[in-house]
Design a protein around this motif. Sequence first.
Motif: not given
Length: 222
Positions: A68-72, A151-152, A178-186
């Motif tokens: 959230d802080a990065v997105a802000a 995504l935030r 770092p607060p940056a993670m990749v997500v992808c639904e299976m």
Amino acid sequence: MTGDASTAAASVERALDALRRGEPILVHDAADREGETDLVYPAGAVTPDAVARMRNDAGGLVCVALGDAVAAAFELPYLQDVLDHPAAADHELGYDDRSSFSLTVNHRDTYTGITDEDRALTITELAAAAADPQGTDFASEFRAPGHVHVLRAAPGLLADREGHTELAVALGEAADLPPAMVVCEMLDDDTGGALSPAAARSYADREGLVYVEGSAVIDRLG
């Protein structure tokens, strides 16, 4: 600690170790939530081959979850808050109070933005930006709309929301990433629905990856 609790805690520790090595993990949120398993990567470790794996083995949306802080710092809003369209007026979800979606972006050095190489570049540059948000001029480095969904995460992470966005960012933070993670639904090729936890576990076993339940992450990090 019971045997089940000990096993669950150990799975979280294995997941953190894998993320520190730049390896993907599988995270299932909960049967009474989305009931989905996501393939999760540290954004800084994503290569074109990793994007291809998400396309072919997972099949869902390739998204970058930011803290959230990065997105802000980058002035990245929740998309539903800024869309001036009737379709955004009633954003009712069956599994949560709100969506985590923010903008879609491409890095400015990409061409179309959709190729494995282009998406990997956008993703790794998002990770670099998240590691130094005060030193990043986001608008000069990225353009919107693009081909990578951002995504935030909720401000309080798992205390506020228990979605894959928060699960992934919480795991990344616990792994000192770092607060940056990749997500992808299976997804399941046969049914078109979410891949079952049993099938996701089997995939993890075949590929030598860590599978972890969201409840174990919440117990350990929430």
